[in-house]
Motif scaffolding. Structure first.
Motif, PDB file in Angstrom:
ATOM      1  N   VAL A   1       0.837  -1.203   0.000  1.00  0.00           N
ATOM      2  CA  VAL A   1       0.000   0.000   0.000  1.00  0.00           C
ATOM      3  C   VAL A   1       0.869   1.250   0.000  1.00  0.00           C
ATOM      4  N   ALA A   2       1.963   1.235   0.761  1.00  0.00           N
ATOM      5  CA  ALA A   2       2.863   2.391   0.784  1.00  0.00           C
ATOM      6  C   ALA A   2       3.478   2.625  -0.594  1.00  0.00           C
ATOM      7  N   ILE A   3       3.861   1.541  -1.289  1.00  0.00           N
ATOM      8  CA  ILE A   3       4.429   1.689  -2.635  1.00  0.00           C
ATOM      9  C   ILE A   3       3.390   2.240  -3.596  1.00  0.00           C
ATOM     10  N   ALA A   4       2.136   1.728  -3.474  1.00  0.00           N
ATOM     11  CA  ALA A   4       1.080   2.204  -4.369  1.00  0.00           C
ATOM     12  C   ALA A   4       0.798   3.686  -4.159  1.00  0.00           C
ATOM     13  N   LEU A   5       0.843   4.163  -2.923  1.00  0.00           N
ATOM     14  CA  LEU A   5       0.580   5.579  -2.642  1.00  0.00           C
ATOM     15  C   LEU A   5       1.686   6.479  -3.179  1.00  0.00           C
ATOM     16  N   MET A   6       2.883   5.920  -3.347  1.00  0.00           N
ATOM     17  CA  MET A   6       3.982   6.724  -3.893  1.00  0.00           C
ATOM     18  C   MET A   6       3.708   7.160  -5.320  1.00  0.00           C
ATOM     19  N   ALA A   7       2.780   6.444  -5.997  1.00  0.00           N
ATOM     20  CA  ALA A   7       2.465   6.823  -7.373  1.00  0.00           C
ATOM     21  C   ALA A   7       1.881   8.233  -7.457  1.00  0.00           C
ATOM     22  N   PHE A   8       1.222   8.690  -6.380  1.00  0.00           N
ATOM     23  CA  PHE A   8       0.622  10.025  -6.393  1.00  0.00           C
ATOM     24  C   PHE A   8       1.667  11.123  -6.257  1.00  0.00           C
ATOM     25  N   LEU A   9       2.905  10.759  -5.932  1.00  0.00           N
ATOM     26  CA  LEU A   9       3.975  11.741  -5.837  1.00  0.00           C
ATOM     27  C   LEU A   9       4.667  11.977  -7.174  1.00  0.00           C
ATOM     28  N   ILE A  10       4.290  11.170  -8.175  1.00  0.00           N
ATOM     29  CA  ILE A  10       4.910  11.282  -9.509  1.00  0.00           C
ATOM     30  C   ILE A  10       4.018  12.143 -10.407  1.00  0.00           C
ATOM     31  N   ASN A  11       4.641  12.962 -11.210  1.00  0.00           N
ATOM     32  CA  ASN A  11       3.915  13.829 -12.135  1.00  0.00           C
ATOM     33  C   ASN A  11       3.004  13.001 -13.033  1.00  0.00           C
ATOM     34  N   PRO A  12       1.729  13.417 -13.187  1.00  0.00           N
ATOM     35  CA  PRO A  12       0.810  12.654 -14.045  1.00  0.00           C
ATOM     36  C   PRO A  12       1.290  12.498 -15.483  1.00  0.00           C
ATOM     37  N   ALA A  13       2.202  13.350 -15.894  1.00  0.00           N
ATOM     38  CA  ALA A  13       2.700  13.228 -17.269  1.00  0.00           C
ATOM     39  C   ALA A  13       3.494  11.949 -17.468  1.00  0.00           C
ATOM     40  N   TYR A  14       4.055  11.415 -16.380  1.00  0.00           N
ATOM     41  CA  TYR A  14       4.847  10.183 -16.482  1.00  0.00           C
ATOM     42  C   TYR A  14       3.953   8.987 -16.140  1.00  0.00           C
ATOM     43  N   ASN A  15       3.188   8.564 -17.116  1.00  0.00           N
ATOM     44  CA  ASN A  15       2.201   7.499 -16.894  1.00  0.00           C
ATOM     45  C   ASN A  15       2.842   6.155 -16.583  1.00  0.00           C
ATOM     46  N   SER A  16       3.951   5.861 -17.271  1.00  0.00           N
ATOM     47  CA  SER A  16       4.554   4.540 -17.113  1.00  0.00           C
ATOM     48  C   SER A  16       5.004   4.265 -15.672  1.00  0.00           C
ATOM     49  N   PRO A  17       5.745   5.198 -15.027  1.00  0.00           N
ATOM     50  CA  PRO A  17       6.132   4.937 -13.629  1.00  0.00           C
ATOM     51  C   PRO A  17       4.926   4.825 -12.687  1.00  0.00           C
ATOM     52  N   ARG A  18       3.892   5.656 -12.954  1.00  0.00           N
ATOM     53  CA  ARG A  18       2.715   5.592 -12.073  1.00  0.00           C
ATOM     54  C   ARG A  18       2.040   4.231 -12.160  1.00  0.00           C
ATOM     55  N   ILE A  19       1.920   3.694 -13.380  1.00  0.00           N
ATOM     56  CA  ILE A  19       1.271   2.387 -13.554  1.00  0.00           C
ATOM     57  C   ILE A  19       2.153   1.267 -13.008  1.00  0.00           C
ATOM     58  N   SER A  20       3.462   1.357 -13.266  1.00  0.00           N
ATOM     59  CA  SER A  20       4.361   0.279 -12.830  1.00  0.00           C
ATOM     60  C   SER A  20       4.429   0.195 -11.303  1.00  0.00           C
ATOM     61  N   LEU A  21       4.336   1.331 -10.618  1.00  0.00           N
ATOM     62  CA  LEU A  21       4.326   1.299  -9.161  1.00  0.00           C
ATOM     63  C   LEU A  21       3.097   0.554  -8.629  1.00  0.00           C
ATOM     64  N   GLY A  22       1.941   0.815  -9.233  1.00  0.00           N
ATOM     65  CA  GLY A  22       0.721   0.123  -8.820  1.00  0.00           C
ATOM     66  C   GLY A  22       0.796  -1.370  -9.053  1.00  0.00           C
ATOM     67  N   VAL A  23       1.304  -1.754 -10.249  1.00  0.00           N
ATOM     68  CA  VAL A  23       1.435  -3.168 -10.570  1.00  0.00           C
ATOM     69  C   VAL A  23       2.461  -3.841  -9.664  1.00  0.00           C
ATOM     70  N   GLY A  24       3.598  -3.153  -9.437  1.00  0.00           N
ATOM     71  CA  GLY A  24       4.622  -3.708  -8.570  1.00  0.00           C
ATOM     72  C   GLY A  24       4.162  -3.911  -7.143  1.00  0.00           C
ATOM     73  N   SER A  25       3.389  -2.918  -6.660  1.00  0.00           N
ATOM     74  CA  SER A  25       2.887  -3.057  -5.289  1.00  0.00           C
ATOM     75  C   SER A  25       1.919  -4.217  -5.179  1.00  0.00           C
ATOM     76  N   ARG A  26       1.170  -4.502  -6.228  1.00  0.00           N
ATOM     77  CA  ARG A  26       0.239  -5.639  -6.206  1.00  0.00           C
ATOM     78  C   ARG A  26       0.990  -6.945  -6.078  1.00  0.00           C
ATOM     79  N   PHE A  27       2.046  -7.086  -6.860  1.00  0.00           N
ATOM     80  CA  PHE A  27       2.838  -8.336  -6.783  1.00  0.00           C
ATOM     81  C   PHE A  27       3.575  -8.429  -5.444  1.00  0.00           C
ATOM     82  N   TRP A  28       3.987  -7.292  -4.889  1.00  0.00           N
ATOM     83  CA  TRP A  28       4.632  -7.319  -3.564  1.00  0.00           C
ATOM     84  C   TRP A  28       3.647  -7.833  -2.517  1.00  0.00           C
ATOM     85  N   GLY A  29       2.408  -7.350  -2.603  1.00  0.00           N
ATOM     86  CA  GLY A  29       1.401  -7.797  -1.654  1.00  0.00           C
ATOM     87  C   GLY A  29       1.120  -9.293  -1.777  1.00  0.00           C
ATOM     88  N   LEU A  30       1.134  -9.836  -2.991  1.00  0.00           N
ATOM     89  CA  LEU A  30       0.891 -11.267  -3.178  1.00  0.00           C
ATOM     90  C   LEU A  30       2.010 -12.106  -2.632  1.00  0.00           C
TER      91      LEU A  30
END
Length: 248
Positions: free
Chosen positions: A218-247
Protein backbone atom coordinates in the motif's frame (compact mmCIF):
# COMPACT_ATOMS: atom_id res chain seq x y z
CA UNK A 1 -18.57 -4.62 17.42
CA UNK A 2 -17.15 -8.14 17.25
CA UNK A 3 -14.70 -7.34 20.05
CA UNK A 4 -17.45 -5.88 22.26
CA UNK A 5 -19.71 -8.90 21.68
CA UNK A 6 -16.84 -11.28 22.47
CA UNK A 7 -16.02 -9.38 25.67
CA UNK A 8 -19.61 -9.64 26.91
CA UNK A 9 -19.80 -13.32 25.98
CA UNK A 10 -16.51 -14.13 27.70
CA UNK A 11 -17.45 -12.14 30.80
CA UNK A 12 -20.50 -14.36 31.23
CA UNK A 13 -18.22 -17.41 31.22
CA UNK A 14 -15.31 -16.08 33.29
CA UNK A 15 -17.02 -13.90 35.88
CA UNK A 16 -17.80 -15.38 39.27
CA UNK A 17 -21.59 -15.44 39.17
CA UNK A 18 -22.21 -18.20 41.70
CA UNK A 19 -24.65 -15.96 43.55
CA UNK A 20 -26.78 -15.74 40.41
CA UNK A 21 -27.28 -19.50 40.28
CA UNK A 22 -30.61 -20.86 41.47
CA UNK A 23 -30.52 -22.03 45.08
CA UNK A 24 -30.82 -25.85 45.25
CA UNK A 25 -33.63 -27.45 47.20
CA UNK A 26 -33.29 -28.52 50.85
CA UNK A 27 -33.01 -32.20 49.88
CA UNK A 28 -30.09 -31.56 47.52
CA UNK A 29 -26.80 -32.81 48.94
CA UNK A 30 -23.66 -30.66 48.49
CA UNK A 31 -20.59 -32.17 46.84
CA UNK A 32 -17.30 -30.27 46.83
CA UNK A 33 -15.76 -30.53 43.37
CA UNK A 34 -12.59 -29.21 41.74
CA UNK A 35 -10.51 -29.46 38.55
CA UNK A 36 -6.76 -29.29 37.99
CA UNK A 37 -5.69 -29.07 34.32
CA UNK A 38 -2.45 -30.88 33.46
CA UNK A 39 -2.42 -30.51 29.67
CA UNK A 40 -4.25 -28.84 26.79
CA UNK A 41 -3.72 -30.37 23.36
CA UNK A 42 -5.14 -30.50 19.82
CA UNK A 43 -6.56 -26.99 19.97
CA UNK A 44 -7.83 -26.55 16.41
CA UNK A 45 -10.21 -23.79 15.26
CA UNK A 46 -10.35 -25.54 11.87
CA UNK A 47 -11.84 -28.76 13.28
CA UNK A 48 -13.74 -26.94 16.08
CA UNK A 49 -12.30 -28.94 18.95
CA UNK A 50 -9.69 -29.02 21.70
CA UNK A 51 -8.43 -31.62 24.16
CA UNK A 52 -7.66 -31.58 27.86
CA UNK A 53 -5.97 -33.86 30.38
CA UNK A 54 -7.14 -33.01 33.90
CA UNK A 55 -7.81 -34.21 37.43
CA UNK A 56 -11.37 -34.12 38.75
CA UNK A 57 -12.22 -34.75 42.39
CA UNK A 58 -15.33 -34.96 44.54
CA UNK A 59 -15.66 -34.76 48.32
CA UNK A 60 -18.91 -35.27 50.19
CA UNK A 61 -20.30 -36.49 53.49
CA UNK A 62 -21.73 -39.99 53.35
CA UNK A 63 -25.44 -40.48 53.94
CA UNK A 64 -26.42 -41.67 57.39
CA UNK A 65 -29.39 -43.56 58.83
CA UNK A 66 -28.98 -46.34 56.30
CA UNK A 67 -29.74 -44.07 53.34
CA UNK A 68 -28.26 -44.87 49.96
CA UNK A 69 -25.05 -42.97 49.28
CA UNK A 70 -24.41 -40.84 46.21
CA UNK A 71 -23.00 -42.49 43.10
CA UNK A 72 -20.59 -40.12 41.33
CA UNK A 73 -19.11 -42.67 38.96
CA UNK A 74 -21.43 -41.77 36.08
CA UNK A 75 -19.74 -38.67 34.71
CA UNK A 76 -20.64 -36.89 31.52
CA UNK A 77 -18.89 -34.04 29.75
CA UNK A 78 -21.26 -31.62 28.05
CA UNK A 79 -20.14 -30.81 24.48
CA UNK A 80 -17.34 -33.31 24.87
CA UNK A 81 -16.25 -36.93 24.92
CA UNK A 82 -14.35 -38.65 27.72
CA UNK A 83 -11.61 -40.60 25.94
CA UNK A 84 -10.04 -42.07 29.07
CA UNK A 85 -11.07 -42.08 32.74
CA UNK A 86 -8.96 -43.56 35.55
CA UNK A 87 -9.89 -43.62 39.21
CA UNK A 88 -6.72 -42.49 40.99
CA UNK A 89 -7.94 -42.92 44.56
CA UNK A 90 -11.11 -43.57 46.55
CA UNK A 91 -10.89 -42.70 50.26
CA UNK A 92 -13.06 -42.49 53.34
CA UNK A 93 -12.19 -41.01 56.72
CA UNK A 94 -13.50 -41.44 60.23
CA UNK A 95 -15.63 -38.31 59.94
CA UNK A 96 -17.77 -40.02 57.31
CA UNK A 97 -16.39 -38.08 54.36
CA UNK A 98 -15.86 -39.68 50.97
CA UNK A 99 -13.18 -38.51 48.51
CA UNK A 100 -12.79 -39.68 44.90
CA UNK A 101 -10.11 -38.51 42.44
CA UNK A 102 -10.22 -39.17 38.67
CA UNK A 103 -7.68 -38.57 35.90
CA UNK A 104 -9.57 -37.76 32.70
CA UNK A 105 -8.55 -37.21 29.10
CA UNK A 106 -11.26 -35.63 26.97
CA UNK A 107 -12.00 -34.02 23.61
CA UNK A 108 -14.33 -31.02 23.61
CA UNK A 109 -16.24 -29.49 20.72
CA UNK A 110 -16.08 -25.71 20.48
CA UNK A 111 -17.04 -23.21 17.80
CA UNK A 112 -14.15 -20.74 17.57
CA UNK A 113 -15.03 -17.20 16.48
CA UNK A 114 -12.11 -16.25 14.23
CA UNK A 115 -13.57 -13.05 12.76
CA UNK A 116 -10.98 -11.02 14.70
CA UNK A 117 -8.01 -13.19 13.70
CA UNK A 118 -5.17 -12.78 14.51
CA UNK A 119 -6.18 -10.67 17.55
CA UNK A 120 -9.01 -12.87 18.79
CA UNK A 121 -9.48 -14.41 22.21
CA UNK A 122 -11.45 -17.49 23.29
CA UNK A 123 -12.84 -19.20 26.39
CA UNK A 124 -12.25 -22.95 26.75
CA UNK A 125 -14.81 -24.50 29.11
CA UNK A 126 -15.00 -27.91 30.78
CA UNK A 127 -18.61 -28.72 31.74
CA UNK A 128 -19.01 -31.73 34.02
CA UNK A 129 -22.29 -33.26 35.16
CA UNK A 130 -23.39 -36.33 37.08
CA UNK A 131 -25.82 -38.27 34.92
CA UNK A 132 -27.30 -40.30 37.76
CA UNK A 133 -28.51 -37.58 40.14
CA UNK A 134 -30.51 -34.47 39.24
CA UNK A 135 -29.94 -31.14 40.97
CA UNK A 136 -32.72 -31.75 43.47
CA UNK A 137 -30.63 -34.69 44.73
CA UNK A 138 -27.08 -33.35 44.25
CA UNK A 139 -25.43 -30.01 43.63
CA UNK A 140 -21.75 -29.24 43.18
CA UNK A 141 -19.90 -26.68 45.28
CA UNK A 142 -16.92 -25.32 43.35
CA UNK A 143 -13.65 -25.74 45.23
CA UNK A 144 -11.70 -22.64 44.26
CA UNK A 145 -8.71 -23.26 46.55
CA UNK A 146 -7.09 -26.17 44.69
CA UNK A 147 -8.65 -25.75 41.24
CA UNK A 148 -6.01 -24.39 38.86
CA UNK A 149 -3.96 -24.87 35.70
CA UNK A 150 -0.53 -26.44 35.81
CA UNK A 151 2.35 -24.08 35.08
CA UNK A 152 3.47 -26.60 32.45
CA UNK A 153 0.38 -25.97 30.30
CA UNK A 154 1.35 -24.22 27.09
CA UNK A 155 -0.76 -23.43 24.02
CA UNK A 156 1.30 -22.43 20.96
CA UNK A 157 0.32 -18.97 19.76
CA UNK A 158 -1.86 -18.19 22.78
CA UNK A 159 -1.50 -16.86 26.31
CA UNK A 160 -3.67 -17.98 29.24
CA UNK A 161 -4.93 -14.82 30.94
CA UNK A 162 -7.68 -16.06 33.26
CA UNK A 163 -9.39 -19.12 34.74
CA UNK A 164 -12.40 -19.64 37.00
CA UNK A 165 -14.58 -22.42 38.36
CA UNK A 166 -18.25 -22.32 39.35
CA UNK A 167 -21.46 -24.32 39.59
CA UNK A 168 -24.51 -23.63 37.48
CA UNK A 169 -27.87 -25.35 37.01
CA UNK A 170 -28.34 -26.87 33.57
CA UNK A 171 -31.82 -27.63 32.24
CA UNK A 172 -32.56 -30.21 29.56
CA UNK A 173 -35.74 -29.31 27.70
CA UNK A 174 -36.65 -32.97 27.29
CA UNK A 175 -36.80 -35.95 29.63
CA UNK A 176 -35.74 -38.13 26.69
CA UNK A 177 -38.77 -40.37 26.73
CA UNK A 178 -39.16 -40.62 30.53
CA UNK A 179 -42.10 -38.21 30.80
CA UNK A 180 -44.49 -41.04 31.61
CA UNK A 181 -42.34 -41.99 34.60
CA UNK A 182 -41.94 -38.47 35.97
CA UNK A 183 -45.43 -37.03 35.90
CA UNK A 184 -45.96 -33.80 34.02
CA UNK A 185 -42.42 -32.39 34.22
CA UNK A 186 -41.22 -30.98 30.94
CA UNK A 187 -37.50 -30.73 31.69
CA UNK A 188 -34.72 -32.14 33.86
CA UNK A 189 -32.27 -30.01 35.88
CA UNK A 190 -28.70 -31.07 36.65
CA UNK A 191 -25.89 -29.46 38.59
CA UNK A 192 -23.05 -28.51 36.24
CA UNK A 193 -19.46 -27.82 37.25
CA UNK A 194 -17.87 -25.33 34.86
CA UNK A 195 -14.16 -24.64 34.61
CA UNK A 196 -13.37 -21.83 32.15
CA UNK A 197 -9.98 -20.89 30.71
CA UNK A 198 -9.49 -17.60 28.90
CA UNK A 199 -6.86 -17.53 26.14
CA UNK A 200 -5.72 -14.75 23.81
CA UNK A 201 -3.09 -14.13 21.16
CA UNK A 202 0.32 -13.35 22.59
CA UNK A 203 0.74 -9.93 20.98
CA UNK A 204 1.01 -7.88 17.82
CA UNK A 205 3.99 -9.80 16.42
CA UNK A 206 1.85 -12.29 14.48
CA UNK A 207 -0.38 -9.51 13.15
CA UNK A 208 2.57 -7.48 11.89
CA UNK A 209 4.29 -10.54 10.45
CA UNK A 210 1.19 -11.60 8.51
CA UNK A 211 0.28 -8.17 7.12
CA UNK A 212 3.64 -6.46 6.66
CA UNK A 213 3.52 -7.28 2.93
CA UNK A 214 0.14 -5.54 2.65
CA UNK A 215 1.41 -2.45 4.49
CA UNK A 216 4.49 -2.19 2.25
CA UNK A 217 2.51 -2.71 -0.97
CA UNK A 218 0.00 0.00 0.00
CA UNK A 219 2.86 2.39 0.78
CA UNK A 220 4.43 1.69 -2.63
CA UNK A 221 1.08 2.20 -4.37
CA UNK A 222 0.58 5.58 -2.64
CA UNK A 223 3.98 6.72 -3.89
CA UNK A 224 2.47 6.82 -7.37
CA UNK A 225 0.62 10.03 -6.39
CA UNK A 226 3.98 11.74 -5.84
CA UNK A 227 4.91 11.28 -9.51
CA UNK A 228 3.91 13.83 -12.14
CA UNK A 229 0.81 12.65 -14.04
CA UNK A 230 2.70 13.23 -17.27
CA UNK A 231 4.85 10.18 -16.48
CA UNK A 232 2.20 7.50 -16.89
CA UNK A 233 4.55 4.54 -17.11
CA UNK A 234 6.13 4.94 -13.63
CA UNK A 235 2.71 5.59 -12.07
CA UNK A 236 1.27 2.39 -13.55
CA UNK A 237 4.36 0.28 -12.83
CA UNK A 238 4.33 1.30 -9.16
CA UNK A 239 0.72 0.12 -8.82
CA UNK A 240 1.44 -3.17 -10.57
CA UNK A 241 4.62 -3.71 -8.57
CA UNK A 242 2.89 -3.06 -5.29
CA UNK A 243 0.24 -5.64 -6.21
CA UNK A 244 2.84 -8.34 -6.78
CA UNK A 245 4.63 -7.32 -3.56
CA UNK A 246 1.40 -7.80 -1.65
CA UNK A 247 0.89 -11.27 -3.18
CA UNK A 248 4.37 -12.36 -2.13
Amino acid sequence: RSKEAASIRHELHLADSSSAAAVPGPASRPVMAGIYVERIFDLSPRTARWGADFYLWFRWKKAGDGKQDLDLSKLQLVDGEIVRKNEVCNLENEAGEHYVLYRIEALITKSFDTTRFPQEDHVLTLRVENGRHEREQLHFVAETTDSAISSRVSIPGYRIYHDSIRERPHAYQSLRGQSAFNGSRAEAHYSQLQYSIGIEREGWELFLKMFQGVFVSVAIALMAFLINPAYNSPRISLGVGSRFWGLT
